[in-house]
Design an enzyme around this catalytic site. Structure first.
Site, PDB file in Angstrom:
ATOM      1  N   TYR A  85      38.448  43.011 -45.161  1.00 43.22           N
ATOM      2  CA  TYR A  85      38.357  41.965 -44.144  1.00 43.22           C
ATOM      3  C   TYR A  85      39.221  40.755 -44.508  1.00 43.22           C
ATOM      4  CZ  TYR A  85      34.419  44.399 -41.924  1.00 43.22           C
ATOM      5  OH  TYR A  85      33.620  45.304 -41.275  1.00 43.22           O
ATOM      6  N   PHE A  91      29.443  40.695 -21.613  1.00 38.63           N
ATOM      7  CA  PHE A  91      28.304  40.390 -20.744  1.00 38.63           C
ATOM      8  C   PHE A  91      27.725  39.003 -20.991  1.00 38.63           C
ATOM      9  CE2 PHE A  91      28.095  45.027 -21.745  1.00 38.63           C
ATOM     10  CZ  PHE A  91      28.605  45.469 -20.525  1.00 38.63           C
ATOM     11  N   THR A  92      28.418  38.204 -21.784  1.00 32.46           N
ATOM     12  CA  THR A  92      27.851  36.911 -22.184  1.00 32.46           C
ATOM     13  C   THR A  92      28.792  35.739 -21.926  1.00 32.46           C
ATOM     14  OG1 THR A  92      28.618  37.316 -24.461  1.00 32.46           O
ATOM     15  CG2 THR A  92      26.341  37.931 -23.927  1.00 32.46           C
ATOM     16  N   GLY A 150      31.808  39.824 -26.041  1.00 30.84           N
ATOM     17  CA  GLY A 150      31.416  38.844 -25.033  1.00 30.84           C
ATOM     18  C   GLY A 150      31.485  39.326 -23.606  1.00 30.84           C
ATOM     19  N   PRO A 193      28.184  44.942 -31.349  1.00 27.45           N
ATOM     20  CA  PRO A 193      27.031  44.982 -30.446  1.00 27.45           C
ATOM     21  C   PRO A 193      27.156  44.073 -29.233  1.00 27.45           C
ATOM     22  CG  PRO A 193      26.512  43.628 -32.354  1.00 27.45           C
ATOM     23  CD  PRO A 193      27.848  44.272 -32.623  1.00 27.45           C
ATOM     24  N   LEU A 194      28.019  43.068 -29.314  1.00 25.80           N
ATOM     25  CA  LEU A 194      28.158  42.112 -28.208  1.00 25.80           C
ATOM     26  C   LEU A 194      29.317  42.448 -27.269  1.00 25.80           C
ATOM     27  CD1 LEU A 194      27.443  38.868 -30.231  1.00 25.80           C
ATOM     28  CD2 LEU A 194      26.028  39.761 -28.379  1.00 25.80           C
TER      29      LEU A 194
END
Length: 325
Positions: A62, A239-240, A237, A233-234
């Site tokens: 990373y 849906f947010t 973004g 999992p998001l």
């Protein structure tokens, strides 16, 4: 129904959410770490711990190692924080060795052992709690991996082991040579990537042939009490709050439903999306990738809500864009 997730059942004091640390260290560039990178790392760690997130996910690659390096600086300046954390890192991906060299995976004993030494040096710790093997290496020799794991255990450098992106057959093959259990499998699971659910729903149906998820993987993890972790999992973004111009209608409808549920439950859209994953009986542990303190807090709200079966299915059916078969 509230119950302990697999890692908690194994005695780890972990939160339902994990902070993924890929975004620390200034990003995917080889510039030296800056004071701003260190400040941002301190703020992200504080936001996570203050919100009840106690597990932190790393990988040796990373930000070309800088994510672990800046996290290690945080721990060096505030060593008391280590006692509040469960640290997980990953190894197995190698970048190109010079111009024209192949980027590849490497589960050789030499690479695993050397990688852990690098991880510990960058994090400035004597041991990590969990080591995951990154995407499956086609040249993996289970016996050689077992030798590496045994050496790391005996040296006290790693406490437990897991994998990422492996199917049940790969896990069983590797486990056959190990003296210790694999306790984690990190997979891409989200409200926008539904093949892990569709694979079960569409058994013995023609559309099931188009699903790209290995049958039995989730069931194997549940039977063996292996912690399923979700990366991505998001859905970045989706849906947010992300701009949905050009997105299909079912994506826009899902985002609207997420917002509606967030308002009804007086919580955040991020919490609804994550709670949807956490409602699954596999005890999924989402790994959130944000380093924004505000968004970390918005995600942490997921630990305070539980979706009903009706709410869970409404999100699933809307997101898949078609009725249940």
């Amino acid at each position: 129904m509230s119950r302990k997730i697999p890692l908690q059942q194994r005695g780890f004091a972990v939160s339902r959410l994990v902070l993924g640390c890929m975004g620390l260290g200034g990003g995917w560039k080889r510039d030296p770490l800056t004071a701003e990178d260190l400040r941002a790392a301190h703020e992200a760690v504080d936001a996570a711990l203050n919100a009840g997130i106690t597990m932190f996910d790393h990988a040796d690659i990373y930000a070309y190692g800088k994510a672990e390096q800046v996290f290690g600086q945080v721990l060096a300046e505030r060593p008391e924080l280590k006692e509040k954390m469960v640290l997980q890192s990953k190894c197995g991906i190698r970048f190109e060795d010079g111009p024209g060299g192949p980027g590849r995976y490497d589960f050789s004993k030499e690479h695993i052992v050397q990688s852990v030494d690098g991880i510990l040096g960058r994090l400035k710790v004597d041991a990590i709690d969990i080591l995951l093997l990154h995407p499956p290496d086609p040249l993996m020799e289970p016996e050689e991996v077992a030798e590496a794991f045994d050496q790391l255990l005996r040296a006290g450098k790693v406490k437990t082991f897991g994998v990422s992106n492996m199917n049940s057959a790969q896990m069983r093959m590797l486990q056959s040579s190990l003296d210790v259990p694999l306790i984690v499998n990190q997979l891409e699971l989200s409200l926008s990537k539904l093949d892990w659910i569709d694979a079960g729903v569409l058994v013995n149906q023609k559309p099931g042939a188009e699903v790209n998820f290995a049958q039995g993987t989730l069931e194997h993890c549940r039977l063996e009490n292996i912690q399923v972790q979700s990366w991505g999992p998001l859905s970045k973004g989706l849906f947010t709050g992300r701009d949905l111009t050009g997105q299909p209608d079912h994506v826009k409808q899902t985002a609207a439903l997420v917002q509606k549920l967030a308002e009804q439950k007086e919580t955040t859209p991020e919490a609804v999306v994550l709670a949807w994953l956490m409602r699954h009986p596999a005890g999924i542990q989402p790994v959130i990738g944000t380093t924004s303190p505000e968004r970390i807090r918005a995600c942490a709200a997921a630990m305070d809500i539980t979706l009903t079966r009706e709410e869970w299915y409404s999100l699933y059916v809307t997101s898949r864009g078609k009725k249940m078969p």
